[in-house]
Design a protein around this motif. Structure first.
Motif, PDB file in Angstrom:
ATOM      1  N   GLY A 206       0.820  -1.063   0.155  1.00 57.04           N
ATOM      2  CA  GLY A 206       0.478  -0.088  -0.284  1.00 57.04           C
ATOM      3  C   GLY A 206       0.655   1.184   0.190  1.00 57.04           C
ATOM      4  N   VAL A 207       2.268   1.659   0.051  1.00 57.30           N
ATOM      5  CA  VAL A 207       2.800   2.627   0.247  1.00 57.30           C
ATOM      6  C   VAL A 207       4.041   2.229  -2.286  1.00 57.30           C
ATOM      7  CG1 VAL A 207       4.816   3.606   1.214  1.00 57.30           C
ATOM      8  CG2 VAL A 207       2.882   2.058   2.075  1.00 57.30           C
ATOM      9  N   ILE A 208       3.534   3.422  -1.818  1.00 56.01           N
ATOM     10  CA  ILE A 208       4.182   4.003  -2.770  1.00 56.01           C
ATOM     11  C   ILE A 208       6.187   3.819  -2.446  1.00 56.01           C
ATOM     12  CG2 ILE A 208       5.548   5.596  -4.705  1.00 56.01           C
ATOM     13  CD1 ILE A 208       2.556   4.532  -5.012  1.00 56.01           C
ATOM     14  N   LYS A 209       7.201   3.308  -3.436  1.00 53.24           N
ATOM     15  CA  LYS A 209       8.638   2.854  -2.446  1.00 53.24           C
ATOM     16  C   LYS A 209       9.130   4.036  -3.406  1.00 53.24           C
ATOM     17  CE  LYS A 209       7.492   0.255   0.497  1.00 53.24           C
ATOM     18  NZ  LYS A 209       8.252  -1.107   0.180  1.00 53.24           N
ATOM     19  N   SER A 210       9.487   3.652  -4.591  1.00 55.36           N
ATOM     20  CA  SER A 210       8.947   4.397  -5.651  1.00 55.36           C
ATOM     21  C   SER A 210       8.602   4.536  -6.852  1.00 55.36           C
ATOM     22  CB  SER A 210      11.054   3.270  -6.235  1.00 55.36           C
ATOM     23  OG  SER A 210      11.836   4.798  -7.468  1.00 55.36           O
ATOM     24  N   VAL A 211       9.047   6.285  -7.394  1.00 57.67           N
ATOM     25  CA  VAL A 211       8.438   6.599  -8.666  1.00 57.67           C
ATOM     26  C   VAL A 211      10.185   6.711 -10.212  1.00 57.67           C
ATOM     27  CG1 VAL A 211       7.324   8.093  -9.977  1.00 57.67           C
ATOM     28  CG2 VAL A 211       6.725   7.581  -7.595  1.00 57.67           C
ATOM     29  N   GLU A 212      10.146   6.626 -10.479  1.00 63.33           N
ATOM     30  CA  GLU A 212      11.412   6.407 -11.191  1.00 63.33           C
ATOM     31  C   GLU A 212      11.084   6.593 -12.946  1.00 63.33           C
ATOM     32  OE1 GLU A 212      14.664   7.082  -9.812  1.00 63.33           O
ATOM     33  OE2 GLU A 212      13.907   6.334  -7.547  1.00 63.33           O
ATOM     34  N   SER A 213      12.597   7.261 -13.929  1.00 58.28           N
ATOM     35  CA  SER A 213      12.491   7.222 -15.162  1.00 58.28           C
ATOM     36  C   SER A 213      12.841   5.743 -15.441  1.00 58.28           C
ATOM     37  CB  SER A 213      12.920   8.362 -15.397  1.00 58.28           C
ATOM     38  OG  SER A 213      13.533   7.858 -16.855  1.00 58.28           O
TER      39      SER A 213
END
Length: 305
Positions: A206-213
């Protein structure tokens, strides 16, 4: 185009989503990744108005999904896994039937839509004669009937053979660029998402751990080789400069953005002869393990070659 801000959701005593935030821009293919039960489906249900969040906001092309529900949902097209059709009807008849269920939608250029999804000349065939890949494209056509600005696909490659996956991949990337549509793809197929996505978010528990390109990863591995006598001094200099480094045989491995390569080289040259410098981008699998191992997580993912 699609903006999720600080969304949380509890079902009973269980916290399903915790402060989830990410954006998908026009013309972008965005991968939404995570193991089963991570919160992907719950997030999609909230985006599409099937479930209301406890906290946070979701906007689609500027319209709030809760407070401007009708306007927001006209901006969204979605298919979930293998789309269902009337197999005794033609592709066009299925699309006409779907169009008649959309309030206010009076005209559709079916031939233009068929060309857009790669079904040109195929709408007159009965759906029972379609391959699974053709059914997926027909499902996308159905999702695009009302000209949405956001397309949401949940596990779109399920059941497709490698040729069908490659075909769908190229089609979606081209459509995002040419139609300026924001595409969100939910999947646990890391290898496939690495090839199709521009950016991705990893969600776990339920947690966003990473947002990457995907194209410019922050977690590249920079490998250097210097004389044995200088290895300790180089590692210490890297530590002082806040570049995590470790020795691997006769090499030094540095975890840093690829864009830092020139700065690292300038740091090392006054200390030691730089015999070798190579950059290895981390795979999505490696990145996932990196962002979850801090908490001891261990998940198995499916992969495509």
């Amino acid at each position: 185009m699609l903006k999720i801000e600080h969304v949380s959701k509890r079902l009973g005593k269980e916290q399903i989503l915790k402060d989830v935030s990410f954006e998908v821009a026009p013309g972008e293919v965005f991968g939404f990744l995570g193991p089963n039960g991570a919160g992907k489906t719950t997030t999609i249900r909230i985006i599409t108005g099937l479930l209301e969040q406890d906290e946070g906001t979701v906007t689609v092309n500027g319209f709030d999904v809760v407070h401007e529900r009708s306007k927001a949902l006209t901006q969204i097209g979605a298919i979930v896994e293998n789309p269902a059709f009337y197999t005794y009807m033609t592709g066009k008849q299925n699309l006409v039937h779907a169009k008649n269920l959309i309030p206010g939608l009076t005209q559709v250029d079916y031939e233009a839509l068929a060309k857009l999804v790669g079904l040109e000349g195929k709408l007159s065939k009965k759906v029972g004669e379609y391959s699974l890949g053709m059914k997926q494209r027909l499902g996308i056509a159905r999702a695009l009937l009302h000209n949405p600005r956001v397309l949401i696909l949940d596990e779109p490659t399920n059941g497709l053979d490698p040729a069908g996956i490659a075909e769908l991949r190229e089609y979606l990337r081209a459509m995002a660029r040419e139609q300026d549509i924001a595409i969100l793809i939910s999947s646990h197929m890391l290898g496939e998402m690495e090839q199709i996505s521009d950016r991705y978010a990893i969600i776990d528990q339920g947690v966003i751990k990473s947002v990457e390109s995907v194209r410019n990863e922050t977690g590249a591995k920079i490998m250097i080789r210097v004389p044995e006598i200088n290895i300790r001094d180089v590692i210490e200099a890297l530590r002082i400069a806040n570049y995590p480094a470790e020795r691997l045989n006769d090499h030094i491995i540095i975890t840093a953005p690829e864009t830092e390569t020139p700065a690292i080289a300038r740091l090392i040259v006054p200390i030691a002869d730089l015999h070798e410098l190579t950059v290895k981008r981390m795979t999505l699998e490696e990145q996932f393990l990196q962002v979850t191992k801090k908490e001891g997580d261990s998940h198995a993912f499916a992969h495509t070659k």
